[in-house]
Design a protein around this motif. Structure first.
Motif, PDB file in Angstrom:
ATOM      1  N   SER A 189     -34.800  53.525  80.051  1.00  0.00           N
ATOM      2  CA  SER A 189     -34.036  52.281  80.153  1.00  0.00           C
ATOM      3  C   SER A 189     -34.488  51.489  81.366  1.00  0.00           C
ATOM      4  O   SER A 189     -34.959  52.034  82.350  1.00  0.00           O
ATOM      5  N   VAL A 190     -34.348  50.178  81.256  1.00  0.00           N
ATOM      6  CA  VAL A 190     -34.886  49.309  82.291  1.00  0.00           C
ATOM      7  C   VAL A 190     -33.773  48.816  83.209  1.00  0.00           C
ATOM      8  O   VAL A 190     -32.607  48.777  82.839  1.00  0.00           O
ATOM      9  N   ARG A 191     -34.164  48.454  84.398  1.00  0.00           N
ATOM     10  CA  ARG A 191     -33.198  48.001  85.382  1.00  0.00           C
ATOM     11  C   ARG A 191     -33.641  46.670  85.977  1.00  0.00           C
ATOM     12  O   ARG A 191     -34.818  46.372  86.053  1.00  0.00           O
ATOM     13  N   ILE A 192     -32.649  45.907  86.396  1.00  0.00           N
ATOM     14  CA  ILE A 192     -32.942  44.620  87.018  1.00  0.00           C
ATOM     15  C   ILE A 192     -32.845  44.810  88.523  1.00  0.00           C
ATOM     16  O   ILE A 192     -31.812  45.251  89.032  1.00  0.00           O
ATOM     17  N   THR A 193     -33.911  44.484  89.228  1.00  0.00           N
ATOM     18  CA  THR A 193     -33.880  44.670  90.668  1.00  0.00           C
ATOM     19  C   THR A 193     -32.945  43.649  91.323  1.00  0.00           C
ATOM     20  O   THR A 193     -32.752  42.548  90.810  1.00  0.00           O
ATOM     21  N   THR A 194     -32.345  44.039  92.450  1.00  0.00           N
ATOM     22  CA  THR A 194     -31.475  43.110  93.171  1.00  0.00           C
ATOM     23  C   THR A 194     -32.241  42.377  94.260  1.00  0.00           C
ATOM     24  O   THR A 194     -31.660  41.603  95.004  1.00  0.00           O
ATOM     25  N   SER A 195     -33.522  42.668  94.419  1.00  0.00           N
ATOM     26  CA  SER A 195     -34.359  42.123  95.493  1.00  0.00           C
ATOM     27  C   SER A 195     -34.022  42.712  96.852  1.00  0.00           C
ATOM     28  O   SER A 195     -34.499  42.245  97.862  1.00  0.00           O
ATOM     29  N   CYS A 196     -33.159  43.711  96.880  1.00  0.00           N
ATOM     30  CA  CYS A 196     -32.846  44.381  98.132  1.00  0.00           C
ATOM     31  C   CYS A 196     -33.109  45.857  97.864  1.00  0.00           C
ATOM     32  O   CYS A 196     -32.403  46.475  97.071  1.00  0.00           O
ATOM     33  N   SER A 197     -34.146  46.429  98.491  1.00  0.00           N
ATOM     34  CA  SER A 197     -34.559  47.770  98.074  1.00  0.00           C
ATOM     35  C   SER A 197     -33.519  48.828  98.439  1.00  0.00           C
ATOM     36  O   SER A 197     -33.357  49.810  97.724  1.00  0.00           O
ATOM     37  N   LEU A 212     -28.412  52.185  93.644  1.00  0.00           N
ATOM     38  CA  LEU A 212     -28.090  51.897  92.240  1.00  0.00           C
ATOM     39  C   LEU A 212     -29.039  52.632  91.297  1.00  0.00           C
ATOM     40  O   LEU A 212     -28.965  52.452  90.097  1.00  0.00           O
ATOM     41  N   GLY A 213     -29.955  53.418  91.853  1.00  0.00           N
ATOM     42  CA  GLY A 213     -30.908  54.129  91.011  1.00  0.00           C
ATOM     43  C   GLY A 213     -31.977  53.202  90.460  1.00  0.00           C
ATOM     44  O   GLY A 213     -32.491  53.436  89.376  1.00  0.00           O
ATOM     45  N   GLY A 214     -32.307  52.152  91.184  1.00  0.00           N
ATOM     46  CA  GLY A 214     -33.416  51.299  90.774  1.00  0.00           C
ATOM     47  C   GLY A 214     -33.013  49.885  90.430  1.00  0.00           C
ATOM     48  O   GLY A 214     -33.859  49.053  90.156  1.00  0.00           O
ATOM     49  N   GLY A 215     -31.739  49.621  90.417  1.00  0.00           N
ATOM     50  CA  GLY A 215     -31.288  48.263  90.097  1.00  0.00           C
ATOM     51  C   GLY A 215     -30.101  48.301  89.168  1.00  0.00           C
ATOM     52  O   GLY A 215     -29.534  49.360  88.899  1.00  0.00           O
ATOM     53  N   ILE A 216     -29.730  47.133  88.665  1.00  0.00           N
ATOM     54  CA  ILE A 216     -28.604  47.039  87.737  1.00  0.00           C
ATOM     55  C   ILE A 216     -29.086  47.514  86.370  1.00  0.00           C
ATOM     56  O   ILE A 216     -30.071  47.005  85.839  1.00  0.00           O
ATOM     57  N   ILE A 261     -32.004  35.194  88.116  1.00  0.00           N
ATOM     58  CA  ILE A 261     -33.414  34.852  88.349  1.00  0.00           C
ATOM     59  C   ILE A 261     -34.291  36.099  88.150  1.00  0.00           C
ATOM     60  O   ILE A 261     -35.321  36.053  87.475  1.00  0.00           O
ATOM     61  N   ASN A 262     -33.852  37.226  88.750  1.00  0.00           N
ATOM     62  CA  ASN A 262     -34.697  38.413  88.737  1.00  0.00           C
ATOM     63  C   ASN A 262     -34.940  38.984  87.342  1.00  0.00           C
ATOM     64  O   ASN A 262     -35.947  39.630  87.112  1.00  0.00           O
ATOM     65  N   VAL A 263     -34.012  38.745  86.438  1.00  0.00           N
ATOM     66  CA  VAL A 263     -34.190  39.275  85.087  1.00  0.00           C
ATOM     67  C   VAL A 263     -35.399  38.611  84.420  1.00  0.00           C
ATOM     68  O   VAL A 263     -35.960  39.119  83.459  1.00  0.00           O
ATOM     69  N   GLN A 264     -35.848  37.492  84.989  1.00  0.00           N
ATOM     70  CA  GLN A 264     -36.954  36.762  84.377  1.00  0.00           C
ATOM     71  C   GLN A 264     -38.318  37.139  84.942  1.00  0.00           C
ATOM     72  O   GLN A 264     -39.334  36.617  84.506  1.00  0.00           O
ATOM     73  N   ILE A 265     -38.355  38.021  85.939  1.00  0.00           N
ATOM     74  CA  ILE A 265     -39.643  38.417  86.521  1.00  0.00           C
ATOM     75  C   ILE A 265     -40.544  38.961  85.409  1.00  0.00           C
ATOM     76  O   ILE A 265     -40.119  39.798  84.617  1.00  0.00           O
ATOM     77  N   ALA A 289     -43.295  40.892  83.069  1.00  0.00           N
ATOM     78  CA  ALA A 289     -43.531  42.326  82.928  1.00  0.00           C
ATOM     79  C   ALA A 289     -44.681  42.795  83.814  1.00  0.00           C
ATOM     80  O   ALA A 289     -44.689  43.922  84.293  1.00  0.00           O
ATOM     81  N   ASP A 290     -45.659  41.923  84.073  1.00  0.00           N
ATOM     82  CA  ASP A 290     -46.771  42.273  84.955  1.00  0.00           C
ATOM     83  C   ASP A 290     -46.304  42.684  86.340  1.00  0.00           C
ATOM     84  O   ASP A 290     -46.971  43.411  87.056  1.00  0.00           O
ATOM     85  N   TYR A 291     -45.184  42.156  86.741  1.00  0.00           N
ATOM     86  CA  TYR A 291     -44.671  42.454  88.065  1.00  0.00           C
ATOM     87  C   TYR A 291     -43.532  43.470  87.991  1.00  0.00           C
ATOM     88  O   TYR A 291     -42.722  43.568  88.893  1.00  0.00           O
ATOM     89  N   GLY A 292     -43.446  44.161  86.892  1.00  0.00           N
ATOM     90  CA  GLY A 292     -42.417  45.179  86.744  1.00  0.00           C
ATOM     91  C   GLY A 292     -41.059  44.632  86.388  1.00  0.00           C
ATOM     92  O   GLY A 292     -40.051  45.294  86.579  1.00  0.00           O
ATOM     93  N   GLY A 293     -41.026  43.421  85.878  1.00  0.00           N
ATOM     94  CA  GLY A 293     -39.738  42.832  85.538  1.00  0.00           C
ATOM     95  C   GLY A 293     -39.426  42.967  84.064  1.00  0.00           C
ATOM     96  O   GLY A 293     -40.124  43.675  83.323  1.00  0.00           O
ATOM     97  N   LEU A 294     -38.378  42.290  83.626  1.00  0.00           N
ATOM     98  CA  LEU A 294     -37.942  42.398  82.238  1.00  0.00           C
ATOM     99  C   LEU A 294     -38.424  41.231  81.377  1.00  0.00           C
ATOM    100  O   LEU A 294     -38.386  41.301  80.167  1.00  0.00           O
ATOM    101  N   GLU A 295     -38.824  40.180  82.051  1.00  0.00           N
ATOM    102  CA  GLU A 295     -39.260  38.975  81.363  1.00  0.00           C
ATOM    103  C   GLU A 295     -38.210  38.506  80.359  1.00  0.00           C
ATOM    104  O   GLU A 295     -38.521  38.117  79.253  1.00  0.00           O
ATOM    105  N   GLY A 296     -36.964  38.568  80.777  1.00  0.00           N
ATOM    106  CA  GLY A 296     -35.887  38.183  79.869  1.00  0.00           C
ATOM    107  C   GLY A 296     -35.316  36.829  80.244  1.00  0.00           C
ATOM    108  O   GLY A 296     -35.891  36.086  81.038  1.00  0.00           O
ATOM    109  N   LYS A 297     -34.168  36.541  79.641  1.00  0.00           N
ATOM    110  CA  LYS A 297     -33.445  35.319  79.984  1.00  0.00           C
ATOM    111  C   LYS A 297     -32.039  35.712  80.403  1.00  0.00           C
ATOM    112  O   LYS A 297     -31.651  36.879  80.266  1.00  0.00           O
ATOM    113  N   ALA A 298     -31.302  34.762  80.920  1.00  0.00           N
ATOM    114  CA  ALA A 298     -29.975  35.101  81.422  1.00  0.00           C
ATOM    115  C   ALA A 298     -28.920  34.146  80.871  1.00  0.00           C
ATOM    116  O   ALA A 298     -29.188  32.976  80.641  1.00  0.00           O
ATOM    117  N   VAL A 299     -27.727  34.690  80.645  1.00  0.00           N
ATOM    118  CA  VAL A 299     -26.563  33.871  80.317  1.00  0.00           C
ATOM    119  C   VAL A 299     -25.662  33.885  81.541  1.00  0.00           C
ATOM    120  O   VAL A 299     -25.358  34.953  82.067  1.00  0.00           O
TER     121      VAL A 299
END
Lengths: 347, 367
Positions: A86-94, A100-104, A129-133, A135-145
């Protein structure tokens, strides 16, 4: 299996039981016309009841599958695999990510609460914002509501955070990759803003309506990976006389959000306000909406002041241990607490 | 949206009639019940109820916008991208242009610190012609504490914008744009708020000031929880007023001393009390904002005015856009002005503290 468990209307159920059809097996061999006669209803209606009943009893029979004794169940082993992937969204604060075990976590409902001005909305915007990072940068490349009940979403702030996020991605590129190709197709902060779907809610009815509607909305916009509700509390705190009704509505809402998180594999982040509560002889701060609400979300994170630093505390989680970590709200968004490089302090 | 009629939502006739027969008329009626309550009440199956609810929800949920379209709309349609400049350079820069439209901005501070002075200045600014950096509109000033002084405001205007106010008839026109209401009780205040909703749109009102919110409550109720509930309706009403008319709303709040049993910790912090030595700094400042935590959640921007060793500071205590900055200020005949436009960034809970140490309480006219 009893008839009373069928999802049919109360009067139909009443008629079934008074005519002696109490179990599903009693319905399995009856014809629609016979049922219609017995119950004094139309044949169409009888047919509907039989369809519902056969669907229900059908479930019982096909259940002898290989792995599932109960339909729809998963073994703990499968769940383990799923959790690992399962994937996690980073909070930008390590530091915060660590506890949180890697993010939300996607697929879960996470509640974040804290006193006014601690940075709840900041965290909400940061996650949108971070949910849109990419995939190349380890993000989800998603969108947000983003569901805004308080009117506190600041689009200028989202723009700042998006800019900082792009800068960070470029830095990552130039340090780790020396990949000039990727630098070429840099993203624009406006692209980030374009992927945030913003709903402005003005009453609790609208809040319920939007949450009901989300299921359809997300199935039309499959790449939505984060739903932020800022805040879940506001309207439910003002407009209610009937507390029992409030609890029921909140409970229903929580269930829908959980289902949404599970079906679409997305993260639901609820921001909550704080209130004071009298316990053990003193007043203490606690998140709003009462005790029964506190069961509603999977994870609960409380943001608080600890001395001169902002801290996040994991108050409730089935998988993570209770821990606290410092974080900072900077001009660039949520970041690690830079306690070694303190800026000019007042006094 | 919440009061949309179910009969006009295009549901299948049969089910729409069932809703009507049980006098579930609006979306609010339907959505205030759980699915099972609806099944009981309407006497239909689960599938139909879910379908109908999904349909009602879809129609009654407000349309979405992307954050980008929101930004573009503001840049195109609003003067200064939706901000009222305070003409205090440092503060304007920190607030990205001034007091934002569409949200509630709060001024908190001890008596005599300059909250009303600040409000008067803002009222003046909003009524200025736009060529001079104003909003060129009317101002509604709800003066609960009877502190409004036209004389002071005009004086401020003459000192800070002499070229405008010395023009023929300008002082009269500007002052004529500022409408002052002086409600005597909470009920009266409530009534005037409701009337405002219409008149704001009709009369080109560009700023709403409420000075002060706390006075309304302390006049009516005693201490304790009713204080919070009494304002519940007002909080959401004022917020929606700001939002829909897209004007800045400025309210002031008083301070009171912090009670001994005031909650400032969570239960998990209390358990570890031995680990955290009592925060001495929290005993320095015994002042807290008069309206409680629920109110504090509702304001979008909180500016704290305070004094430390005779010097006055204005701090951005809560804002989702600005860093926590503090500026040294003074009040002179021309109104409030900053002594230092750079400001200092604050750390930690200092942001929320309200100090009150030796300010004179009167306007300093010698500078």
């Amino acid at each position: 299996m009893e008839v009373s468990s069928l999802p049919i209307s109360a009067s139909q159920r009443g008629k079934l039981i008074s005519s002696g059809y109490t179990s599903l097996s009693s319905l399995s061999s009856v014809s629609p016309s016979r049922l219609a006669q017995d119950l004094k209803i139309s044949e169409n209606e009888a047919l509907e009841i039989l369809k519902v009943a056969s669907r229900r009893s059908g479930l019982d029979i096909t259940d002898i599958g290989a792995c599932a004794i109960v339909n729809g169940a998963q073994t703990a082993w499968d769940i383990l695999h799923e959790e690992e992937s399962s994937v996690r969204i980073t909070t930008s604060c390590s530091d915060l990510d660590d506890i949180l075990g890697g993010g939300i976590n996607c697929k879960e409902v996470t509640e974040v609460g804290g006193v006014p001005g601690i940075g709840k909305t900041q965290l909400g915007i940061q996650l949108a914002i971070n949910v849109q990072i990419p995939a190349d940068y380890g993000g989800l490349e998603g969108k947000a509501v983003y569901i805004d009940t308080e009117g506190s979403f600041m689009v200028e702030r989202a723009f700042q955070i998006a800019e900082a996020c792009i800068e960070d991605m470029q830095e990552y590129n130039s340090f780790l990759r020396k990949d000039f190709q990727a630098c070429q197709n840099r993203k624009d902060p406006k692209d980030f803003l374009d992927n945030i779907f913003y709903f402005r809610i003005c009453s609790y009815t609208e809040q319920i309506a939007v949450i009901n509607y989300l299921e359809k909305f997300v199935s039309e916009h499959k790449d939505v990976k984060a739903v932020v509700i800022d805040s879940i509390t506001f309207h439910f705190r003002q407009d209610f006389e009937d507390m029992a009704l409030r609890t029921r509505l909140l409970g229903g809402m929580a269930l829908k959000l959980m289902k949404l998180a599970k079906t679409f594999n997305l993260a639901v982040i609820l921001l909550n306000q704080v209130t004071t509560k009298y316990s053990e002889g003193s007043f203490q701060l606690t998140l709003a909406l009462g005790d029964s609400w506190s069961h509603a979300c999977t994870n609960r994170v409380i943001l608080y002041w600890n001395g001169n630093e902002r801290y996040a505390h994991i108050d409730k989680s089935p998988s993570m241990r209770a821990a606290s970590a410092p974080y900072a709200v900077t001009g660039r968004g949520i970041r690690n607490c830079a306690s070694n490089s303190k800026r000019v302090k007042m006094m | 949206m919440a009061n949309k009629l179910i009969s006009q939502m295009g549901l299948p006739k049969s089910i729409a009639n069932v809703f009507a027969a049980r006098s579930i008329i609006t979306a609010k009626d339907a959505l205030s019940l759980t699915e099972f309550e609806l099944m009981e009440l309407l006497d239909v199956g689960l599938a139909e109820v879910t379908l109908a609810l999904a349909h009602i929800s879809e129609i009654s949920s407000p349309p979405y916008q992307t954050a980008l379209s929101l930004l573009e709309y503001r840049i195109q349609n609003e003067y200064l991208a939706g901000h009222l400049p305070t003409q205090l350079k440092g503060l304007d820069a920190a607030l990205c242009g001034g007091i934002p439209f569409g949200v509630v901005t709060e001024l908190v501070g001890p008596a005599g610190i300059g909250k009303t002075q600040f409000c008067l200045k803002l009222a003046l600014l909003a009524s200025l012609p736009s060529t001079y950096g104003g909003l060129d509109g009317s101002v509604i000033y709800i003066d609960v504490e009877s502190k409004f002084s036209s004389k002071r405001m005009i004086e401020m205007g003459f000192k800070s914008f002499p070229e405008i106010l010395h023009m023929e008839g300008m002082a009269k026109e500007m002052a004529g744009r500022i409408l002052v209401l002086q409600p005597a009780s909470l009920t009266e205040f409530t009534e005037s708020l409701q009337q405002l909703k219409v008149s704001i749109l009709q009369h080109h009102v560009k700023l709403l000031i409420i000075d002060s919110m706390a006075a309304l409550i302390s006049g009516e109720n005693g201490q304790g929880p009713p204080r919070q509930h009494a304002l519940g309706w007002h909080i959401s009403f004022i917020k929606s007023l700001a939002e829909f008319s897209r004007i800045p709303v400025v309210v002031t709040n008083q301070v009171r001393s912090q009670g001994r049993d005031e909650a400032s910790r969570y239960s998990f912090q209390v358990q570890n009390r031995t680990k955290f030595p009592e925060d001495l700094s929290s005993f320095d400042s015994h002042l807290v904002a008069a309206l409680g935590i629920q109110w504090a959640h509702a304001v979008s921007i909180r500016l704290v005015l305070e004094s430390r060793s005779g010097q006055r500071f204005i701090k951005i205590s809560k804002s989702s856009i600005s860093p926590p900055m503090a500026f040294l200020f003074n009040i002179t005949a021309s109104g409030i002005f900053l002594l230092d436009d750079d400001g200092v960034e604050m750390m930690g809970p200092e942001i929320n503290a309200i100090h009150c140490q030796g300010h004179s309480g009167t306007v300093n006219f010698d500078t």
